[in-house]
Design a protein around this motif. Structure first.
Motif, PDB file in Angstrom:
ATOM      1  N   ASP A   1       9.948  11.618  -1.119  1.00 32.76           N
ATOM      2  CA  ASP A   1      10.616  10.811   0.605  1.00 32.76           C
ATOM      3  C   ASP A   1      12.093  11.222   0.824  1.00 32.76           C
ATOM      4  N   LEU A   2      12.810  10.698   0.242  1.00 31.82           N
ATOM      5  CA  LEU A   2      14.961  11.413   0.481  1.00 31.82           C
ATOM      6  C   LEU A   2      14.460  12.727  -0.031  1.00 31.82           C
ATOM      7  N   PHE A   3      13.977  13.322   0.090  1.00 33.04           N
ATOM      8  CA  PHE A   3      14.582  14.768  -0.146  1.00 33.04           C
ATOM      9  C   PHE A   3      13.481  15.951   0.851  1.00 33.04           C
ATOM     10  N   GLN A   4      12.228  14.688   1.472  1.00 35.43           N
ATOM     11  CA  GLN A   4      11.452  14.323   2.679  1.00 35.43           C
ATOM     12  C   GLN A   4      12.863  14.687   3.927  1.00 35.43           C
ATOM     13  N   LYS A   5      13.083  13.690   3.614  1.00 37.26           N
ATOM     14  CA  LYS A   5      14.401  13.518   5.107  1.00 37.26           C
ATOM     15  C   LYS A   5      15.609  13.953   4.761  1.00 37.26           C
ATOM     16  N   LEU A   6      15.954  14.675   3.605  1.00 28.03           N
ATOM     17  CA  LEU A   6      17.390  15.523   3.612  1.00 28.03           C
ATOM     18  C   LEU A   6      17.019  16.609   3.766  1.00 28.03           C
ATOM     19  N   ALA A   7      15.517  17.230   3.942  1.00 31.88           N
ATOM     20  CA  ALA A   7      15.558  18.517   4.365  1.00 31.88           C
ATOM     21  C   ALA A   7      15.386  18.211   5.857  1.00 31.88           C
TER      22      ALA A   7
ATOM     23  N   VAL B   1      35.147   7.716   1.150  1.00 33.72           N
ATOM     24  CA  VAL B   1      36.410   8.256   2.555  1.00 33.72           C
ATOM     25  C   VAL B   1      34.542   8.549   3.655  1.00 33.72           C
ATOM     26  N   GLY B   2      35.405   8.439   4.996  1.00 34.90           N
ATOM     27  CA  GLY B   2      34.328   8.554   6.292  1.00 34.90           C
ATOM     28  C   GLY B   2      33.369   7.904   6.846  1.00 34.90           C
ATOM     29  N   GLN B   3      33.373   7.032   6.702  1.00 33.90           N
ATOM     30  CA  GLN B   3      32.734   5.887   6.977  1.00 33.90           C
ATOM     31  C   GLN B   3      32.654   6.025   8.642  1.00 33.90           C
ATOM     32  N   ASP B   4      33.880   6.219   8.797  1.00 35.51           N
ATOM     33  CA  ASP B   4      33.918   5.642  10.176  1.00 35.51           C
ATOM     34  C   ASP B   4      33.847   7.191  10.999  1.00 35.51           C
ATOM     35  N   PHE B   5      33.137   7.607  10.332  1.00 35.96           N
ATOM     36  CA  PHE B   5      32.515   9.292  11.916  1.00 35.96           C
ATOM     37  C   PHE B   5      31.288   9.205  12.282  1.00 35.96           C
ATOM     38  N   ARG B   6      30.705   9.869  12.786  1.00 34.29           N
ATOM     39  CA  ARG B   6      29.834   9.770  13.873  1.00 34.29           C
ATOM     40  C   ARG B   6      28.554   9.479  13.783  1.00 34.29           C
ATOM     41  N   ARG B   7      28.053   8.444  12.273  1.00 33.77           N
ATOM     42  CA  ARG B   7      26.571   9.004  11.956  1.00 33.77           C
ATOM     43  C   ARG B   7      25.028   9.081  13.244  1.00 33.77           C
ATOM     44  N   LEU B   8      24.964   7.958  13.505  1.00 37.69           N
ATOM     45  CA  LEU B   8      24.112   8.276  14.768  1.00 37.69           C
ATOM     46  C   LEU B   8      23.886   8.953  15.083  1.00 37.69           C
ATOM     47  N   LEU B   9      25.228   9.827  16.483  1.00 41.40           N
ATOM     48  CA  LEU B   9      24.690  10.652  16.924  1.00 41.40           C
ATOM     49  C   LEU B   9      24.777  11.770  16.337  1.00 41.40           C
TER      50      LEU B   9
ATOM     51  N   LYS C   1      26.013  11.242   1.368  1.00 41.15           N
ATOM     52  CA  LYS C   1      25.949   9.871   0.638  1.00 41.15           C
ATOM     53  C   LYS C   1      25.317   9.042   0.852  1.00 41.15           C
ATOM     54  N   GLU C   2      23.958   9.190   2.643  1.00 38.88           N
ATOM     55  CA  GLU C   2      22.653   8.347   2.295  1.00 38.88           C
ATOM     56  C   GLU C   2      21.896   8.955   1.709  1.00 38.88           C
ATOM     57  N   PHE C   3      21.853  10.170   1.186  1.00 35.97           N
ATOM     58  CA  PHE C   3      20.666  10.092  -0.232  1.00 35.97           C
ATOM     59  C   PHE C   3      21.328  10.165  -1.479  1.00 35.97           C
ATOM     60  N   TYR C   4      22.153  10.006  -1.631  1.00 28.52           N
ATOM     61  CA  TYR C   4      23.016   9.604  -2.895  1.00 28.52           C
ATOM     62  C   TYR C   4      23.004   8.185  -3.483  1.00 28.52           C
ATOM     63  N   ASP C   5      23.419   7.192  -2.238  1.00 31.30           N
ATOM     64  CA  ASP C   5      22.691   5.629  -2.235  1.00 31.30           C
ATOM     65  C   ASP C   5      21.324   5.649  -2.013  1.00 31.30           C
ATOM     66  N   GLY C   6      20.815   6.243  -1.924  1.00 31.90           N
ATOM     67  CA  GLY C   6      19.086   6.154  -2.013  1.00 31.90           C
ATOM     68  C   GLY C   6      18.495   6.774  -3.073  1.00 31.90           C
ATOM     69  N   LEU C   7      18.861   7.933  -3.512  1.00 33.41           N
ATOM     70  CA  LEU C   7      18.298   7.832  -5.893  1.00 33.41           C
ATOM     71  C   LEU C   7      19.301   7.119  -6.511  1.00 33.41           C
ATOM     72  N   PHE C   8      20.413   6.700  -6.107  1.00 31.29           N
ATOM     73  CA  PHE C   8      21.078   6.279  -7.197  1.00 31.29           C
ATOM     74  C   PHE C   8      20.389   5.134  -8.084  1.00 31.29           C
ATOM     75  N   PRO C   9      19.510   3.728  -7.236  1.00 29.04           N
ATOM     76  CA  PRO C   9      18.874   2.864  -8.423  1.00 29.04           C
ATOM     77  C   PRO C   9      17.409   3.130  -8.103  1.00 29.04           C
ATOM     78  N   ARG C  10      16.442   4.256  -7.393  1.00 28.88           N
ATOM     79  CA  ARG C  10      15.346   4.416  -8.420  1.00 28.88           C
ATOM     80  C   ARG C  10      15.577   5.270  -9.088  1.00 28.88           C
ATOM     81  N   VAL C  11      16.545   6.133  -9.920  1.00 23.58           N
ATOM     82  CA  VAL C  11      16.437   7.019 -10.475  1.00 23.58           C
ATOM     83  C   VAL C  11      17.414   5.784 -12.235  1.00 23.58           C
ATOM     84  N   GLN C  12      17.676   4.453 -11.786  1.00 21.23           N
ATOM     85  CA  GLN C  12      18.750   3.830 -12.918  1.00 21.23           C
ATOM     86  C   GLN C  12      17.167   2.354 -12.939  1.00 21.23           C
ATOM     87  N   GLN C  13      16.142   2.514 -11.980  1.00 21.63           N
ATOM     88  CA  GLN C  13      15.105   1.562 -12.325  1.00 21.63           C
ATOM     89  C   GLN C  13      13.554   2.188 -12.471  1.00 21.63           C
TER      90      GLN C  13
END
Length: 864
Positions: free
Chosen positions: A172-178, A3-11, A151-163
């Motif tokens: 880089d994911l943690f740095q961006k999150l910070a 839920v919530g993908q229609d919110f103002r992400r870019l803003l 959501k962006e952090f999770y979507d970025g981390l999930f495939p890296r842990v899987q592979q």
């Protein structure tokens, strides 16, 4: 579907990305700590203080701070072998797996908050709105933005842990999150207003009240249920909770990331931003109330914590208390349900500038402490020993873990109850606003230690303050990670291979002390722990007007599963008017205190071990020697029949032409003359050298023995009497009848028990019976002064029971394996408690037939 993908992400991103330079910390990854701990089995996490370092936030691989050495794990990994490196990198994967699981749960909580937003917003534009648009914006402030970031952090981390591979990069994911964490600053600033608005809306609108209590979050993959029900209050606190634990995951990741790994500098940078963010929140929120206690640039730190019993309206309550650099916090540990991590409820707090130790005048009553009868405490100890026996039996029989877990639960309940009911010494703290609080502790040692710590820290505090509900919640929540004492001090928390403590006798010589700055009247007391709390066991004589007392006094202290010996040094105050009593304690002033651990390996060789205990500039010299119970309680017949120690009682009474041995009569007479009001008479150890001198005098029939006794400390006389009974070659209750006494006391029918016990008692040989009745009468008179000497019938039974009943070695159940002198089996503990119960039974019996009438009144009436 999320839920919530229609919110103002870019803003959102553009608004908050520019704040990265001053506001960054990763939200706390409250990953599944229990699972991660189990998977990696490493030591308890260091108690990070306020999630911020005490020095510079810019940490390098050279940093070696005692509490916040964040890169030490990385340094070690560069020196470690290849297998260690592989293991460390594998741990890195487990940590990241835990973060993913946590992120999934956190996203589900944020989704649950977002779900009602659309219908509420739609209804806000109608004629019958549930909430206004402004109320919706206030309550759900920044929730959509938080969701998008994670959501962006999770979507970025999930495939890296899987592979996964050991070279996989995630920094880089943690740095961006910070860099996006300015959103958390805004959320925390608005949190209190959001909660107040939500509460008012619930009161005004029944429909919203129902919605706010029934928000449903989707469950994680491991959960069987599809959704779990949460309240709005619970869900709105989730982001605040993550902020309070924000740096923990980065600590763990750095610990398992080699310095050479490409992620290392990125994670360090994320950690630096994290700590700056938390520091800036602390520094900006506090001055708004104009109540700074901690100077700018410093951070609240935990100094000391422990479990205590609080007296609340006459009831005992178990609390976990925390001393911070600026406040004293009393919290209640919530019950853990379903394996969840610990949580605390704050009961109250006092800023250190407002805290004092209330003075009590002689006329003022000390708080009415509800005392638990010694018999009840002893019953708890018996149950604890029985349950431990059952656990060991089940383990030997390889029974199922469910049975053992059930027994362990029972053990935990009994030990918790004993811990709650045992302490009786008041420790009171007072808030200058008028409220006083009373804790119950077991020893002067803890009371002095807490006072010293608090007073020392108060020198650095200057202003009062109050915490907002948000800050208080954040602080209480942080206690879970900050705590240094993780478990209530019970044996249930010990591993099977941990030492059960020492059972037997510890001989202690208190030699001398140095370091006192002015002449005083000085004495020492010795304490040892028993069943989780401390008991005073010995006291030296007062050494008058000196700065270098030379006591050179030896004491024999009985140990019951003891692990620590404490020594407290006091100044004796003879002028009671000079000192004000505090918390109803004695007027004597503590000059120093210290302790040593009783290490079974060190004490095993039975030689004297010399040690020096340092206490605030004062040094006390001690020697200690341990003898296990298996050896110390052996009844050794005397080689010479001319003395009294180690000689059968019938031989002594026949030689003396008396019904009761002279030594027993003399000791009892002297104690009744001047020892009936001595605190701890028979429990507190006398000076061993005095006892040995008296023993020698009685053995050679010294005519001046009564003069010697009149000049000796009364505890030495009590010790001589106990030693006489302990060294009898056969117990007063005889080897032959001992098993019958043990069986008789276990009878449940009171009439049958009385008949059996009296018949057995009157079956004793005449000298044994008459001597016992003489001693019994004396002990009852001692107990009549219990309000002064603190020796109840039960206390006396505990001291004399094993001494009078313990059988000779050939009849004893004591394990005779000389290679295991340190520990004592629980069956032996039960045997000792049975001996206590036998003596207690006779002490509590109102009437016992006199020896002269015994044959006619009881025994002969049953013999036809």
């Amino acid at each position: 579907m999320y839920v919530g993908q229609d919110f103002r992400r870019l803003l959102v991103m553009s608004n908050y990305h520019k704040n990265a330079s001053f506001s960054g910390t990763p939200p706390s990854y409250a990953y599944d700590a229990d699972r991660a701990e189990e998977q990696r089995r490493h030591h308890d996490m260091m108690p990070y203080i306020d999630d911020s370092p005490s020095s510079s936030p810019h940490l390098s691989s050279k940093s070696r701070g005692s509490r916040d050495t964040l890169s030490s794990g990385s340094l070690e990994s560069t020196k470690s072998s290849e297998p260690d490196l592989e293991k460390g990198l594998e741990m890195r994967k487990w940590v990241l797996s835990g973060i993913l699981a946590s992120e999934e749960t956190y996203l589900s909580h944020l989704e649950a908050l977002l779900l009602p937003m659309k219908p509420l917003k739609a209804a806000a534009t109608t004629s019958q709105p549930v909430l206004t648009s402004q109320q919706i914006e206030t309550i759900f402030f920044k929730v959509p933005e938080l969701y998008e970031i994670h959501k962006e952090f999770y979507d970025g981390l999930f495939p890296r842990v899987q592979q996964w591979s050991h070279q996989q990069r995630v920094g880089d994911l943690f740095q961006k999150l910070a860099s996006q964490l300015g959103v958390y600053r805004a959320f925390v600033d608005n949190y209190e207003v959001a909660m107040e608005t939500a509460e008012k809306c619930c009161q005004a609108n029944a429909q919203f009240a129902e919605i706010s209590e029934n928000l449903k979050a989707r469950s994680t993959k491991e959960s069987k249920d599809q959704t779990t029900k949460n309240s709005l209050e619970t869900l709105l606190y989730k982001p605040v909770d993550r902020v309070t634990r924000s740096t923990l995951v980065l600590h763990d990741l750095l610990k398992h990331t080699p310095v050479s790994h490409p992620d290392h500098p990125l994670l360090q940078d994320a950690l630096r931003i994290s700590q700056n963010f938390l520091s800036s929140i602390n520094e900006e929120i506090t001055p708004r109330r104009q109540s700074m206690t901690v100077k700018k640039g410093e951070h609240r730190q935990l100094l000391k914590d422990s479990f205590m019993v609080e007296l609340v309206e006459g009831a005992r309550k178990l609390r976990h208390v925390f001393l911070f650099t600026d406040l004293f916090l009393c919290a209640k540990l919530k019950k853990q349900i379903g394996g969840k991590s610990q949580q605390y409820d704050c009961k109250w707090y006092i800023p250190l500038t407002d805290l004092s130790f209330q003075m009590v005048d002689e006329s003022e009553a000390v708080p009415n402490i509800p005392l638990v009868p010694d018999e009840e405490l002893d019953a708890m100890k018996i149950k604890i020993s029985q349950i431990k026996n059952d656990i060991q039996r089940e383990k030997r029989a390889n029974k199922g873990s469910k049975v053992i877990e059930r027994l362990k639960k029972k053990l935990s309940e009994q030990e918790s109850l004993l811990l709650l009911m045992s302490p009786n010494m008041a420790f009171r703290v007072h808030n200058r606003n008028g409220k006083s609080y009373t804790f119950l502790i077991s020893s002067d040692y803890e009371r002095a230690e807490w006072r010293e710590n608090i007073r020392e820290q108060q020198k650095k505090c200057f202003k009062s303050f109050s915490l907002t509900s948000v800050e208080l919640q954040m602080l209480t929540n942080s206690c879970v990670k900050l705590q240094t004492v993780h478990n209530i001090p019970l044996t249930i928390n010990k591993e099977d291979d941990e030492s059960p403590g020492l059972y037997g006798f510890l001989n202690v010589i208190v030699h001398s002390a140095t370091g006192f700055k002015q002449s005083s009247n000085l004495y020492c007391t010795l304490e040892v722990d028993s069943f989780g709390y401390f008991v005073n066991k010995a006291k030296t004589r007062v050494y008058r007007d000196t700065t270098e007392p030379n006591w050179n006094e030896e004491f024999e202290i009985e140990l019951e599963g003891s692990q620590t010996l404490r020594i407290l040094c006091y100044e004796k105050c003879y002028n009671k008017m000079k000192l004000t009593k505090e918390d109803g304690e004695s007027t004597d002033r503590i000059m120093g205190k210290g302790q040593i651990q009783l290490d079974p390996q060190t004490l095993q060789d039975k030689d004297w071990q010399r040690t020096v205990i340092s206490m605030n500039g004062v040094e006390v010299k001690l020697s200690v020697k341990f003898t296990s119970r298996e050896f110390s309680l052996k009844r050794m017949p005397s080689r010479k029949q001319t003395g009294v120690f180690g000689v059968k009682i019938a031989i002594v009474t026949k030689r003396e032409r008396s019904k009761v041995p002279y030594i027993v009569r003399q000791c009892v007479e002297e104690i009744e003359r001047r020892g009936m009001e001595e605190v701890g008479i028979y429990r507190v150890s006398g000076v061993a050298t005095d006892i040995q001198a008296l023993k020698a005098a009685f053995d050679v029939n010294n005519k001046d023995v009564s003069v010697m006794m009149s000049e000796m400390d009364v505890n030495a006389i009590a010790g001589t009497l106990k030693l006489y009974f302990r060294e009898l070659p056969e117990p007063l209750f005889t080897d032959e009848l001992y098993p019958n006494f043990a069986e008789g006391i276990a009878l449940s029918d009171p009439v049958a028990k009385e008949s059996c016990m009296l018949n057995l008692l009157l079956s004793l040989p005449e000298p044994n019976l008459v001597t016992f009745l003489f001693l019994l009468d004396h002990l009852k008179r001692v107990a009549e002064r219990e309000s002064i000497n603190k020796m109840s019938l039960h206390n006396l039974a505990t001291v004399f029971g094993p001494t009078l009943l313990r059988p000779s070695e050939k009849d004893s159940k004591i394990p005779a394996n000389p290679t295991q002198p340190i520990t004592m089996t629980d069956s032996w503990s039960l045997e000792v408690m049975s001996q206590v119960q036998v003596l207690l039974y006779f002490l509590q019996l109102e009437t016992i037939p006199t020896p002269d009438s015994k044959r006619q009144s009881i025994l002969f009436s049953t013999e036809v």
